[in-house]
Design a protein around this motif. Structure first.
Motif, PDB file in Angstrom:
ATOM      1  N   VAL A  55      39.240  47.308  39.872  1.00 52.14           N
ATOM      2  CA  VAL A  55      40.432  47.592  39.054  1.00 52.14           C
ATOM      3  C   VAL A  55      40.671  46.470  38.045  1.00 52.14           C
ATOM      4  O   VAL A  55      41.171  46.718  36.939  1.00 52.14           O
ATOM      5  CB  VAL A  55      41.684  47.845  39.928  1.00 52.14           C
ATOM      6  N   ASN A  56      40.304  45.240  38.409  1.00 52.27           N
ATOM      7  CA  ASN A  56      40.372  44.151  37.427  1.00 52.27           C
ATOM      8  C   ASN A  56      39.443  44.433  36.251  1.00 52.27           C
ATOM      9  O   ASN A  56      39.787  44.182  35.086  1.00 52.27           O
ATOM     10  CB  ASN A  56      39.962  42.825  38.072  1.00 52.27           C
ATOM     11  N   ALA A  57      38.243  44.942  36.565  1.00 50.82           N
ATOM     12  CA  ALA A  57      37.274  45.254  35.507  1.00 50.82           C
ATOM     13  C   ALA A  57      37.817  46.332  34.575  1.00 50.82           C
ATOM     14  O   ALA A  57      37.613  46.281  33.359  1.00 50.82           O
ATOM     15  CB  ALA A  57      35.947  45.697  36.123  1.00 50.82           C
ATOM     16  N   VAL A  58      38.506  47.309  35.140  1.00 49.85           N
ATOM     17  CA  VAL A  58      39.108  48.366  34.320  1.00 49.85           C
ATOM     18  C   VAL A  58      40.114  47.754  33.345  1.00 49.85           C
ATOM     19  O   VAL A  58      40.085  48.021  32.138  1.00 49.85           O
ATOM     20  CB  VAL A  58      39.785  49.428  35.206  1.00 49.85           C
ATOM     21  N   ALA A  59      40.997  46.914  33.875  1.00 52.88           N
ATOM     22  CA  ALA A  59      42.007  46.278  33.017  1.00 52.88           C
ATOM     23  C   ALA A  59      41.355  45.330  32.009  1.00 52.88           C
ATOM     24  O   ALA A  59      41.787  45.241  30.851  1.00 52.88           O
ATOM     25  CB  ALA A  59      43.015  45.524  33.884  1.00 52.88           C
ATOM     26  N   TYR A  60      40.323  44.622  32.436  1.00 47.69           N
ATOM     27  CA  TYR A  60      39.613  43.669  31.576  1.00 47.69           C
ATOM     28  C   TYR A  60      39.021  44.349  30.349  1.00 47.69           C
ATOM     29  O   TYR A  60      39.029  43.799  29.243  1.00 47.69           O
ATOM     30  CB  TYR A  60      38.512  43.008  32.407  1.00 47.69           C
ATOM     31  N   MET A  61      38.524  45.568  30.532  1.00 50.16           N
ATOM     32  CA  MET A  61      37.817  46.244  29.444  1.00 50.16           C
ATOM     33  C   MET A  61      38.726  46.698  28.311  1.00 50.16           C
ATOM     34  O   MET A  61      38.251  46.961  27.206  1.00 50.16           O
ATOM     35  CB  MET A  61      37.028  47.432  29.995  1.00 50.16           C
ATOM     36  N   LYS A  62      40.011  46.785  28.549  1.00 48.64           N
ATOM     37  CA  LYS A  62      40.920  47.262  27.493  1.00 48.64           C
ATOM     38  C   LYS A  62      40.783  46.446  26.213  1.00 48.64           C
ATOM     39  O   LYS A  62      40.855  46.981  25.099  1.00 48.64           O
ATOM     40  CB  LYS A  62      42.365  47.225  27.982  1.00 48.64           C
TER      41      LYS A  62
END
Length: 501
Positions: free
Chosen positions: A286-293
């Motif tokens: 989920v951190n990776a999801v937020a990071y990609m924004k």
């Protein structure tokens, strides 16, 4: 996998999301999940099931994957939508900050074959995304190569052989620091994969290395887990649009990419859904999801359309493998393969003779598994490794190694060809590595002095893709872009401009 138990568990998780969300401050990042909707009929398999899964694996996972992702994402993000991958269109991602592709979508254009300018047939991969697709994306496992190949992503298919553990991990990367969860990955020393030691990059690697468990189970456990994907690490981080976060347990070298980013595209190479991720991995995901924004609109600078081109990393491997030690290792590998092949062939033959039904995969493997691979002699092995240079050096491995090492700075790898490399005699004559900006400086100086101007122009045009005519034009271009130039082997084997800076 206990399917009934997992379905019940997922149902409880989905029901618990609203209550859990009241306790957690949810991220405003808008997420679109694209996978198979279990409310719709399963797709018909052709040669294999989606994600290169077996029939048994796919049917077991089908009712679980989308609900598992929705449950996890719903805990952390205020707006989450899931759509069936067969229905997705590029415009569907526009309202969302990040799109997660669990499986490939319906192709926008089918795969095809075309004749190139030389009259040779060339395979063109199916198109799943427009060339200018700029929304942040996370690909799960082999979906990265399937959907990204046509648009030149480095997230290619080196090997569908990634198991459950990550290693050579950059634990200081942002996806371990937040923004949703801070994770200190639990590392445990485990046996180094045998494949690591078959490469020069494996020299000096200990027999055991620290690993981070990403999945509860892997395919090597024999539990039917979805197999993960690793991409080629060769030259992966040569451009400012890419970063490698970790490798993972597979059959390849320590540089094989299991977690990495190319432009606005992120590879989560591991195959498990959140139902089978470890607690730490779920938080990092989920951190990776937020990071990609933050990478919205940051499309790749250096593309890679030919994953079969040679790189200088490959040339170094070739040099290393022209040795008796490598030959002995090759012989041992072929013998081991033949023994295992014969054993499996006998098992399947006996099973069939006993009247037991073979699985679909076993039936297919019987068509090719019985053959024995021939072991080449030392001379044949060496000449094959040397390729076109065998005519020059015969069986003199030491002379070949010295020649190649002396000329490494002048190697040219053809970006359009199949593992083709040569010594660039123009660059060799100048005596400066083609990866160095000093080569461009030297060529501009040669033009100004009128010394070997034709040679200087050939080199400048070849290694920049530009087409200026005068020393003044070349000097002006070089002065303007010097601080932004980087050398890309995979995108034309030339200097490119960092358009991010």
């Amino acid at each position: 996998m206990n399917i009934k138990f997992n379905i019940l568990l997922l149902a409880l998780l989905v029901c618990a999301v609203p209550l859990y969300a009241q306790q957690r401050s949810q991220s405003p990042v808008k997420v679109l999940f694209v996978g198979y909707d279990p409310a719709k009929p399963m797709p018909e398999a052709k040669r294999s099931y989606p994600g290169m899964m077996t029939e048994k694996e796919f049917k077991a996972e089908y009712p679980l994957r989308m609900p598992a992702f929705k449950a996890l994402l719903g805990q952390y993000f205020a707006e989450v939508k899931a759509v069936d991958c067969r229905d997705w269109k590029p415009a569907d991602s526009e309202p969302y900050d990040v799109t997660i592709f669990d499986f490939a979508t319906t192709p926008l254009e089918p795969a095809k074959q075309e004749k190139d300018e030389k009259g040779n047939m060339k395979y063109i991969s199916a198109r799943y995304l427009p060339d200018n697709f700029s929304k942040p994306v996370i690909f799960m496992a082999s979906t990265a190569d399937e959907m990204g190949r046509r648009i030149g992503l480095k997230l290619d298919w080196l090997c569908l052989c990634l198991d459950a553990d990550a290693h050579h991990l950059n634990a200081n990367h942002a996806i371990f620091k937040g923004p949703l969860e801070k994770v200190v990955p639990t590392l445990q020393n485990k046996k180094t994969p045998d494949g690591v030691f078959h490469y020069t990059t494996g020299v000096g690697i200990p027999k055991e290395i620290p690993m981070w468990r990403v999945q509860k189970e892997g395919y090597l456990d024999g539990t039917g887990a979805r197999i993960g994907l690793v991409s080629r690490g060769n030259r992966f981080t040569e451009s400012p649009d890419a970063e490698m976060i970790s490798s993972g347990v597979c059959q390849k070298d320590v540089g094989a990419v299991a977690l990495g980013r190319h432009g606005n595209f992120f590879l989560w190479g591991f195959g498990a859904s959140p139902a089978d991720m470890t607690e730490e991995a779920k938080k990092v995901f989920v951190n990776a999801v937020a990071y990609m924004k933050q990478f919205n609109g940051r499309t790749p600078i250096a593309k890679k359309y030919n994953d079969r081109m040679a790189t200088t990393n490959d040339v170094k491997e070739i040099i290393s493998h022209t040795s008796r030690e490598s030959y002995d290792e090759y012989v041992a590998q072929i013998k081991s393969f033949n023994e295992a092949n014969a054993k499996e062939n006998q098992r399947l033959t006996d099973k069939k003779a006993a009247g037991q039904q073979l699985t679909r995969e076993e039936e297919e493997s019987l068509q090719y598994i019985g053959g024995q691979q021939e072991i080449d002699s030392w001379d044949v092995f060496l000449k094959r490794a040397m390729g076109k240079y065998a005519a020059k050096f015969g069986t003199d491995a030491a002379a070949f190694q010295k020649y190649m090492n002396d000329n490494l700075g002048y190697i040219y790898c053809d970006p359009e060809a199949f593992f083709s490399y040569s010594i660039d005699e123009d660059v060799q004559q100048i005596g400066i590595s083609n990866h160095s900006l000093k080569l461009l400086d030297a060529c501009v100086a040669m033009l100004k002095k009128g010394e070997k101007s034709e040679l200087a122009l050939r080199v400048l045009k070849k290694y920049t893709g530009e087409n200026f005519a005068t020393a003044k034009q070349w000097g002006s271009w070089l002065s303007k872009n010097r601080s932004r130039l980087f050398f890309s082997e995979t995108n034309g084997y030339r200097f490119m401009i960092n358009t991010y800076s």
